[in-house]
Design a protein around this motif. Sequence first.
Motif, PDB file in Angstrom:
ATOM      1  N   GLU A   1       0.833  -1.206   0.000  1.00  0.00           N
ATOM      2  CA  GLU A   1       0.000   0.000   0.000  1.00  0.00           C
ATOM      3  C   GLU A   1       0.867   1.255   0.000  1.00  0.00           C
ATOM      4  O   GLU A   1       0.559   2.244  -0.670  1.00  0.00           O
ATOM      5  CB  GLU A   1      -0.935   0.008   1.208  1.00  0.00           C
ATOM      6  N   HIS A   2       1.961   1.220   0.756  1.00  0.00           N
ATOM      7  CA  HIS A   2       2.890   2.356   0.795  1.00  0.00           C
ATOM      8  C   HIS A   2       3.496   2.600  -0.591  1.00  0.00           C
ATOM      9  O   HIS A   2       3.574   3.739  -1.051  1.00  0.00           O
ATOM     10  CB  HIS A   2       3.990   2.096   1.823  1.00  0.00           C
ATOM     11  N   HIS A   3       3.913   1.537  -1.261  1.00  0.00           N
ATOM     12  CA  HIS A   3       4.497   1.672  -2.594  1.00  0.00           C
ATOM     13  C   HIS A   3       3.468   2.223  -3.591  1.00  0.00           C
ATOM     14  O   HIS A   3       3.786   3.091  -4.414  1.00  0.00           O
ATOM     15  CB  HIS A   3       5.048   0.332  -3.100  1.00  0.00           C
ATOM     16  N   ASN A   4       2.229   1.728  -3.505  1.00  0.00           N
ATOM     17  CA  ASN A   4       1.178   2.232  -4.391  1.00  0.00           C
ATOM     18  C   ASN A   4       0.884   3.706  -4.129  1.00  0.00           C
ATOM     19  O   ASN A   4       0.717   4.491  -5.073  1.00  0.00           O
ATOM     20  CB  ASN A   4      -0.102   1.412  -4.222  1.00  0.00           C
TER      21      ASN A   4
ATOM     22  N   TYR B   1       2.965   5.913  -2.879  1.00  0.00           N
ATOM     23  CA  TYR B   1       4.119   6.697  -3.319  1.00  0.00           C
ATOM     24  C   TYR B   1       4.098   6.861  -4.842  1.00  0.00           C
ATOM     25  O   TYR B   1       4.369   7.943  -5.357  1.00  0.00           O
ATOM     26  CB  TYR B   1       5.414   6.023  -2.872  1.00  0.00           C
ATOM     27  N   ARG B   2       3.751   5.785  -5.555  1.00  0.00           N
ATOM     28  CA  ARG B   2       3.656   5.864  -7.007  1.00  0.00           C
ATOM     29  C   ARG B   2       2.574   6.863  -7.422  1.00  0.00           C
ATOM     30  O   ARG B   2       2.790   7.681  -8.312  1.00  0.00           O
ATOM     31  CB  ARG B   2       3.354   4.477  -7.584  1.00  0.00           C
ATOM     32  N   ASP B   3       1.432   6.812  -6.752  1.00  0.00           N
ATOM     33  CA  ASP B   3       0.358   7.761  -7.045  1.00  0.00           C
ATOM     34  C   ASP B   3       0.788   9.189  -6.736  1.00  0.00           C
ATOM     35  O   ASP B   3       0.454  10.117  -7.475  1.00  0.00           O
ATOM     36  CB  ASP B   3      -0.900   7.410  -6.253  1.00  0.00           C
ATOM     37  N   LEU B   4       1.533   9.367  -5.651  1.00  0.00           N
ATOM     38  CA  LEU B   4       2.034  10.695  -5.296  1.00  0.00           C
ATOM     39  C   LEU B   4       2.957  11.239  -6.381  1.00  0.00           C
ATOM     40  O   LEU B   4       2.865  12.408  -6.763  1.00  0.00           O
ATOM     41  CB  LEU B   4       2.769  10.639  -3.958  1.00  0.00           C
ATOM     42  N   GLN B   5       3.837  10.396  -6.907  1.00  0.00           N
ATOM     43  CA  GLN B   5       4.751  10.832  -7.960  1.00  0.00           C
ATOM     44  C   GLN B   5       3.981  11.203  -9.227  1.00  0.00           C
ATOM     45  O   GLN B   5       4.313  12.186  -9.899  1.00  0.00           O
ATOM     46  CB  GLN B   5       5.786   9.738  -8.267  1.00  0.00           C
TER      47      GLN B   5
END
Length: 126
Positions: free
Chosen positions: A49-52, A54-58
Amino acid sequence: MTMNRHAHLITEQNKLSNAGIKKVCFLVLGVLFVACLWAGASVARQTQEHHNAYRDLQKLKSEMIRLKIEEQRLLIEQQTFSSTPQVAQRATTELGMFFPTNDDRQVIVPASGVIGIKKVANDEKN
């Protein structure tokens, strides 16, 4: 002798007690094992969930940069279009310039080697 007669009862109680303790220990170990598996799976899910996120944030950051660039372009375009009427207004008020009427317009045409001046008629508009 009475002591010997009751001694085998005590050893049987110890055996039953030891078997009960072993069952409880296995049960506790099983519960702890399941808890460790659950905790590991929870950590893996949270990491994903953290990786997802972070990807959405980028993606959102790059979209924000693109939108800021577009906003700047539109502001420059707006300033360009809004400055044209200002130039015309300043030219008429401050410099005394005016838009010529048909009576004030003249077209210069060559006439057989001699440059002549011709008045523009009302039906000819440039």
